[in-house]
Design a protein around this motif. Structure first.
Motif, PDB file in Angstrom:
ATOM      1  N   THR A 152      -1.283   8.160   8.384  1.00 33.90           N
ATOM      2  CA  THR A 152      -1.760   9.203   9.312  1.00 33.90           C
ATOM      3  C   THR A 152      -1.944  10.456   8.606  1.00 33.90           C
ATOM      4  OG1 THR A 152      -0.279   8.111  10.867  1.00 33.90           O
ATOM      5  CG2 THR A 152      -1.024  10.432  11.315  1.00 33.90           C
ATOM      6  N   ALA A 153      -1.386  10.674   7.859  1.00 39.49           N
ATOM      7  CA  ALA A 153      -1.627  12.073   6.953  1.00 39.49           C
ATOM      8  C   ALA A 153      -3.065  11.962   6.232  1.00 39.49           C
ATOM      9  CB  ALA A 153      -0.659  12.431   5.877  1.00 39.49           C
ATOM     10  N   VAL A 154      -3.515  10.746   5.738  1.00 39.37           N
ATOM     11  CA  VAL A 154      -4.621  10.502   5.022  1.00 39.37           C
ATOM     12  C   VAL A 154      -5.891  10.051   5.750  1.00 39.37           C
ATOM     13  CG1 VAL A 154      -3.440  10.884   2.685  1.00 39.37           C
ATOM     14  CG2 VAL A 154      -4.155   8.541   3.984  1.00 39.37           C
ATOM     15  N   GLN A 155      -5.435   9.636   7.008  1.00 42.03           N
ATOM     16  CA  GLN A 155      -6.317   9.036   7.977  1.00 42.03           C
ATOM     17  C   GLN A 155      -7.156   7.744   7.300  1.00 42.03           C
ATOM     18  OE1 GLN A 155      -7.254   9.769  11.507  1.00 42.03           O
ATOM     19  NE2 GLN A 155      -5.224   9.945  11.033  1.00 42.03           N
ATOM     20  N   ALA A 156      -6.349   6.777   6.480  1.00 42.08           N
ATOM     21  CA  ALA A 156      -6.861   5.803   5.768  1.00 42.08           C
ATOM     22  C   ALA A 156      -5.982   4.605   6.030  1.00 42.08           C
ATOM     23  CB  ALA A 156      -6.895   6.310   4.450  1.00 42.08           C
ATOM     24  N   ILE A 251     -14.672  -0.551  -7.249  1.00 46.63           N
ATOM     25  CA  ILE A 251     -14.215  -1.721  -7.894  1.00 46.63           C
ATOM     26  C   ILE A 251     -14.294  -2.922  -7.162  1.00 46.63           C
ATOM     27  CG2 ILE A 251     -11.924  -2.680  -8.996  1.00 46.63           C
ATOM     28  CD1 ILE A 251     -11.002  -0.299 -10.036  1.00 46.63           C
ATOM     29  N   TRP A 252     -13.776  -3.171  -5.906  1.00 46.36           N
ATOM     30  CA  TRP A 252     -13.856  -4.180  -5.191  1.00 46.36           C
ATOM     31  C   TRP A 252     -15.236  -4.222  -4.330  1.00 46.36           C
ATOM     32  CZ3 TRP A 252     -12.986  -8.742  -3.999  1.00 46.36           C
ATOM     33  CH2 TRP A 252     -13.077  -8.962  -2.947  1.00 46.36           C
ATOM     34  N   ARG A 253     -15.710  -3.006  -3.584  1.00 48.79           N
ATOM     35  CA  ARG A 253     -16.909  -3.036  -2.749  1.00 48.79           C
ATOM     36  C   ARG A 253     -17.690  -1.761  -3.116  1.00 48.79           C
ATOM     37  NH1 ARG A 253     -19.704  -7.016  -1.801  1.00 48.79           N
ATOM     38  NH2 ARG A 253     -20.686  -6.043  -0.331  1.00 48.79           N
ATOM     39  N   PRO A 254     -18.861  -1.751  -3.488  1.00 56.51           N
ATOM     40  CA  PRO A 254     -19.510  -0.357  -3.490  1.00 56.51           C
ATOM     41  C   PRO A 254     -19.081   0.537  -2.411  1.00 56.51           C
ATOM     42  CG  PRO A 254     -21.054  -1.921  -3.936  1.00 56.51           C
ATOM     43  CD  PRO A 254     -19.988  -2.734  -3.171  1.00 56.51           C
ATOM     44  N   GLU A 255     -18.838   0.144  -1.229  1.00 58.08           N
ATOM     45  CA  GLU A 255     -18.719   1.137  -0.217  1.00 58.08           C
ATOM     46  C   GLU A 255     -17.402   1.579   0.268  1.00 58.08           C
ATOM     47  OE1 GLU A 255     -19.104  -2.980   2.234  1.00 58.08           O
ATOM     48  OE2 GLU A 255     -19.668  -1.758   0.044  1.00 58.08           O
ATOM     49  N   ILE A 256     -16.344   1.071  -0.420  1.00 57.33           N
ATOM     50  CA  ILE A 256     -14.902   1.143  -0.603  1.00 57.33           C
ATOM     51  C   ILE A 256     -14.336   1.776  -1.733  1.00 57.33           C
ATOM     52  CG2 ILE A 256     -12.587   0.105   0.227  1.00 57.33           C
ATOM     53  CD1 ILE A 256     -14.761  -0.084   2.531  1.00 57.33           C
ATOM     54  N   ASN A 257     -13.652   2.713  -1.690  1.00 56.12           N
ATOM     55  CA  ASN A 257     -13.020   3.497  -2.480  1.00 56.12           C
ATOM     56  C   ASN A 257     -11.574   3.423  -2.424  1.00 56.12           C
ATOM     57  OD1 ASN A 257     -15.345   3.936  -3.967  1.00 56.12           O
ATOM     58  ND2 ASN A 257     -15.236   6.213  -3.306  1.00 56.12           N
ATOM     59  N   ALA A 258     -10.539   3.497  -3.243  1.00 58.69           N
ATOM     60  CA  ALA A 258      -9.095   3.473  -3.228  1.00 58.69           C
ATOM     61  C   ALA A 258      -8.437   3.998  -4.254  1.00 58.69           C
ATOM     62  CB  ALA A 258      -8.962   1.881  -3.077  1.00 58.69           C
ATOM     63  N   VAL A 259      -6.954   4.258  -3.798  1.00 63.77           N
ATOM     64  CA  VAL A 259      -6.061   4.793  -4.971  1.00 63.77           C
ATOM     65  C   VAL A 259      -4.997   3.805  -4.872  1.00 63.77           C
ATOM     66  CG1 VAL A 259      -5.298   6.306  -3.256  1.00 63.77           C
ATOM     67  CG2 VAL A 259      -4.911   6.803  -5.721  1.00 63.77           C
ATOM     68  N   ALA A 260      -4.280   3.447  -5.939  1.00 61.97           N
ATOM     69  CA  ALA A 260      -3.001   2.624  -5.773  1.00 61.97           C
ATOM     70  C   ALA A 260      -1.860   2.986  -6.785  1.00 61.97           C
ATOM     71  CB  ALA A 260      -3.644   1.001  -5.999  1.00 61.97           C
ATOM     72  N   ALA A 261      -0.759   2.356  -6.393  1.00 56.33           N
ATOM     73  CA  ALA A 261       0.487   2.769  -7.225  1.00 56.33           C
ATOM     74  C   ALA A 261       1.276   1.653  -7.232  1.00 56.33           C
ATOM     75  CB  ALA A 261       1.109   3.996  -6.687  1.00 56.33           C
ATOM     76  N   PRO A 262       1.950   1.142  -8.315  1.00 54.51           N
ATOM     77  CA  PRO A 262       2.888   0.214  -8.519  1.00 54.51           C
ATOM     78  C   PRO A 262       4.333   0.814  -7.639  1.00 54.51           C
ATOM     79  CG  PRO A 262       2.798   1.029 -10.570  1.00 54.51           C
ATOM     80  CD  PRO A 262       1.612   1.847  -9.643  1.00 54.51           C
ATOM     81  N   ILE A 263       5.115   0.004  -7.370  1.00 54.38           N
ATOM     82  CA  ILE A 263       6.188   0.569  -6.448  1.00 54.38           C
ATOM     83  C   ILE A 263       7.330  -0.426  -6.611  1.00 54.38           C
ATOM     84  CG2 ILE A 263       5.650  -0.653  -4.323  1.00 54.38           C
ATOM     85  CD1 ILE A 263       6.758   1.758  -2.925  1.00 54.38           C
ATOM     86  N   ASP A 291      -6.356  14.721  -3.507  1.00 59.67           N
ATOM     87  CA  ASP A 291      -5.309  14.919  -2.124  1.00 59.67           C
ATOM     88  C   ASP A 291      -4.755  13.333  -2.115  1.00 59.67           C
ATOM     89  OD1 ASP A 291      -4.644  16.065   0.391  1.00 59.67           O
ATOM     90  OD2 ASP A 291      -5.988  14.207   1.288  1.00 59.67           O
ATOM     91  N   THR A 292      -5.371  12.384  -1.874  1.00 63.83           N
ATOM     92  CA  THR A 292      -4.943  11.118  -1.515  1.00 63.83           C
ATOM     93  C   THR A 292      -3.815  10.401  -2.539  1.00 63.83           C
ATOM     94  OG1 THR A 292      -7.078  10.395  -0.653  1.00 63.83           O
ATOM     95  CG2 THR A 292      -5.436   8.661  -0.607  1.00 63.83           C
ATOM     96  N   GLY A 293      -4.193  10.675  -3.702  1.00 67.17           N
ATOM     97  CA  GLY A 293      -3.244  10.308  -4.785  1.00 67.17           C
ATOM     98  C   GLY A 293      -1.821  10.960  -4.900  1.00 67.17           C
ATOM     99  N   PRO A 294      -2.161  12.049  -4.720  1.00 70.10           N
ATOM    100  CA  PRO A 294      -0.575  13.346  -4.952  1.00 70.10           C
ATOM    101  C   PRO A 294      -0.036  12.693  -3.437  1.00 70.10           C
ATOM    102  CG  PRO A 294      -2.569  14.306  -5.692  1.00 70.10           C
ATOM    103  CD  PRO A 294      -3.101  12.862  -5.135  1.00 70.10           C
TER     104      PRO A 294
END
Length: 310
Positions: A152-156, A251-263, A291-294
């Motif tokens: 909800t915070a990042v609307q993603a 990395i996956w699709r040109p129209e999709i960007n993402a950020v990820a973290a191990p947990i 913004d999103t990563g932090p």
């Protein structure tokens, strides 16, 4: 040290994939795009090659059971319907073998017939297994309110993924409340390690003993794409070490960007990672890093303070 960025400031990883048009208000994302298969050697399909590797020299290995499970793993989406020919193509198993396996799995409730009577879908017995897994592994439920708040915070689109062979499988996902642009992936979607930032974060979160065999398999199966994949892995590993998360632009699709973290969660079964993704025109590299990563790391810190994650 991180590799030099392009002069445009936009970092693109992986091969140049063909752009697809964007529907009005909806981004067609991972679940509607066929998974890029690992490079094949000779006539052996990817899943069959992995089976042969495990079978070799192991007297306790039950090949018939493994092949039956391969048939179930051929279904990439809960709603997908496949015929014996398609299953044989995906698994590398002979069609007569597939016919016997699908008949057996149908009889046991792990498969059901489609309306045409020729194709198969996953049956209720598979759902029972997944429900049992979630009952035994409470971490996804404990993480739920925090990752929903993040969505909800990042609307993603926020997904909790679990390592499954050379893929990450979505075990839970959330969309922001009030979110107007959504992605189409669902629980159970498999995202390849080799071409996803979630995969890169998952590898980065492992120790060398765990990671080494997977990286070696990726090296063998990626063929000529290995140098580019290796550079992407090195960059993502460095970013996770420095910031706790890594960024993927195309990395996956040109129209999709993402950020990820191990947990990591105490007592959790498996290796998890969290992926936050959205349309590239909204989630630019700058937005992801600033913004999103932090915000993702703040969410993980909240869970860590309560002992939900290490």
């Amino acid at each position: 040290m991180l590799p030099n960025r392009p002069e445009t400031g936009r970092l693109r990883d992986g091969p140049d994939l063909t752009q697809r048009p964007v529907d009005k208000g909806i981004i067609m994302a991972e679940a509607l795009v066929p998974t890029r298969e690992p490079r094949r050697t000779g006539a052996t399909a990817p899943q069959e090659a992995g089976l042969l590797d495990l079978e070799d020299g192991d007297r306790q290995f039950v090949t018939a059971l493994a092949r039956g499970l391969q048939v179930l793993r051929a279904f990439r989406d809960a709603s997908e319907m496949l015929g014996n020919r398609e299953i044989a193509a995906r698994t590398g198993l002979p069609k007569p073998t597939v016919s016997r396996l699908t008949h057996t799995l149908l009889s046991l409730g792990y498969l059901v017939h489609g309306q045409d009577g020729e194709r198969y879908g996953l049956g209720p017995a598979v759902l029972a297994l997944s429900a049992a897994f979630l009952r035994q592994n409470s971490f996804p439920q404990m993480a739920k309110p925090y990752l929903q708040d993040l969505a909800t915070a990042v609307q993603a689109h926020v997904a909790l993924g679990l390592l499954d062979g050379l893929h990450c499988v979505y075990v839970q996902l959330w969309r922001g409340k009030g979110q107007t642009i959504t992605l189409s992936s669902e629980v159970g979607f498999h995202l390849p390690l080799a071409c996803s930032v979630m995969g890169m974060a998952t590898l980065a979160g492992m120790d060398e003993e765990q990671r080494g065999p997977l990286v070696e398999r990726l090296r063998r199966e990626s063929g000529a794409e290995w140098p580019a994949l290796e550079r992407t892995m090195q960059r993502c590993f460095a970013e996770v070490a420095e910031h706790g998360f890594c960024v993927g632009v195309g990395i996956w699709r040109p129209e999709i960007n993402a950020v990820a973290a191990p947990i990591h969660s105490p007592g959790a079964r498996g290796i998890f990672s969290v992926n936050v993704s959205g349309p590239a025109f909204l989630m630019t590299e700058a937005v992801l890093r600033r913004d999103t990563g932090p915000k993702l790391m703040e969410t993980i810190a909240r869970m860590r303070a309560l002992g939900i994650v290490d």
